[in-house]
Design a protein around this motif. Structure first.
Motif, PDB file in Angstrom:
ATOM      1  N   GLU A 194      -0.749  82.038  37.034  1.00 21.53           N
ATOM      2  CA  GLU A 194      -1.309  83.295  37.532  1.00 21.53           C
ATOM      3  C   GLU A 194      -0.493  84.454  36.997  1.00 21.53           C
ATOM      4  O   GLU A 194       0.726  84.515  37.196  1.00 21.53           O
ATOM      5  CB  GLU A 194      -1.294  83.324  39.062  1.00 21.53           C
ATOM      6  N   CYS A 195      -1.171  85.368  36.294  1.00 16.54           N
ATOM      7  CA  CYS A 195      -0.515  86.556  35.756  1.00 16.54           C
ATOM      8  C   CYS A 195       0.072  87.363  36.908  1.00 16.54           C
ATOM      9  O   CYS A 195      -0.611  87.633  37.903  1.00 16.54           O
ATOM     10  CB  CYS A 195      -1.512  87.399  34.964  1.00 16.54           C
ATOM     11  N   CYS A 234      -0.353  87.527  28.951  1.00 21.38           N
ATOM     12  CA  CYS A 234      -1.677  87.436  29.555  1.00 21.38           C
ATOM     13  C   CYS A 234      -2.726  87.982  28.589  1.00 21.38           C
ATOM     14  O   CYS A 234      -2.603  89.115  28.116  1.00 21.38           O
ATOM     15  CB  CYS A 234      -1.708  88.233  30.866  1.00 21.38           C
ATOM     16  N   LEU A 289      -4.757  81.822  34.310  1.00 17.19           N
ATOM     17  CA  LEU A 289      -4.807  81.346  32.923  1.00 17.19           C
ATOM     18  C   LEU A 289      -4.888  79.833  32.914  1.00 17.19           C
ATOM     19  O   LEU A 289      -4.226  79.155  33.699  1.00 17.19           O
ATOM     20  CB  LEU A 289      -3.567  81.800  32.160  1.00 17.19           C
ATOM     21  N   GLU A 311      -5.682  88.824  29.356  1.00 16.58           N
ATOM     22  CA  GLU A 311      -6.528  89.786  30.074  1.00 16.58           C
ATOM     23  C   GLU A 311      -5.938  91.193  30.067  1.00 16.58           C
ATOM     24  O   GLU A 311      -6.638  92.160  29.802  1.00 16.58           O
ATOM     25  CB  GLU A 311      -6.743  89.326  31.524  1.00 16.58           C
ATOM     26  N   CYS A 312      -4.637  91.309  30.393  1.00 18.33           N
ATOM     27  CA  CYS A 312      -4.040  92.641  30.531  1.00 18.33           C
ATOM     28  C   CYS A 312      -2.885  92.899  29.572  1.00 18.33           C
ATOM     29  O   CYS A 312      -2.403  94.023  29.475  1.00 18.33           O
ATOM     30  CB  CYS A 312      -3.581  92.873  31.969  1.00 18.33           C
ATOM     31  N   CYS A 359      -1.969  91.199  36.699  1.00 20.00           N
ATOM     32  CA  CYS A 359      -3.390  91.367  37.051  1.00 20.00           C
ATOM     33  C   CYS A 359      -3.945  90.198  37.875  1.00 20.00           C
ATOM     34  O   CYS A 359      -5.097  90.214  38.278  1.00 20.00           O
ATOM     35  CB  CYS A 359      -4.231  91.570  35.794  1.00 20.00           C
ATOM     36  N   HIS A 360      -3.132  89.167  38.067  1.00 21.34           N
ATOM     37  CA  HIS A 360      -3.491  87.983  38.870  1.00 21.34           C
ATOM     38  C   HIS A 360      -4.603  87.132  38.249  1.00 21.34           C
ATOM     39  O   HIS A 360      -5.227  86.339  38.955  1.00 21.34           O
ATOM     40  CB  HIS A 360      -3.830  88.366  40.311  1.00 21.34           C
ATOM     41  N   ALA A 361      -4.842  87.290  36.948  1.00 22.57           N
ATOM     42  CA  ALA A 361      -5.795  86.412  36.259  1.00 22.57           C
ATOM     43  C   ALA A 361      -5.229  84.996  36.258  1.00 22.57           C
ATOM     44  O   ALA A 361      -4.019  84.799  36.116  1.00 22.57           O
ATOM     45  CB  ALA A 361      -6.011  86.880  34.821  1.00 22.57           C
TER      46      ALA A 361
END
Length: 73
Positions: free
Chosen positions: A33-34, A12, A41, A14-15, A37-39
């Motif tokens: 979905e990560c 990810c 992608l 993001e995290c 962190c649920h970002a």
């Protein structure tokens, strides 16, 4: 022709969390979905799927030298 690898580790952006995933052989995966962190992608410009953008291994069609689902690249 070499064997197609179906396992890829997605990182990810993001995290930084990683997850090993099995890539589909019959469809592109445009969203992921990560798990940390649920970002959500999405492929980077020029890439056909999330595995080509964030995975340790490119998707099966790209490994075989073809375009993935007729998109990108």
């Amino acid at each position: 022709m070499s064997r197609v690898e179906l396992e890829s580790v997605i990182t990810c952006p993001e995290c930084g969390a990683t997850a090993q995933e099995t890539m589909p052989t019959n469809a592109c995966q445009w969203f992921y979905e990560c798990k940390a962190c649920h970002a959500l992608l999405k492929p980077l410009p020029g890439d056909c799927c999330v595995f080509c953008s964030y995975g340790s291994v490119k998707c099966p069609p790209i490994q075989q030298g073809s375009s993935c689902c007729g998109g990108g690249a």
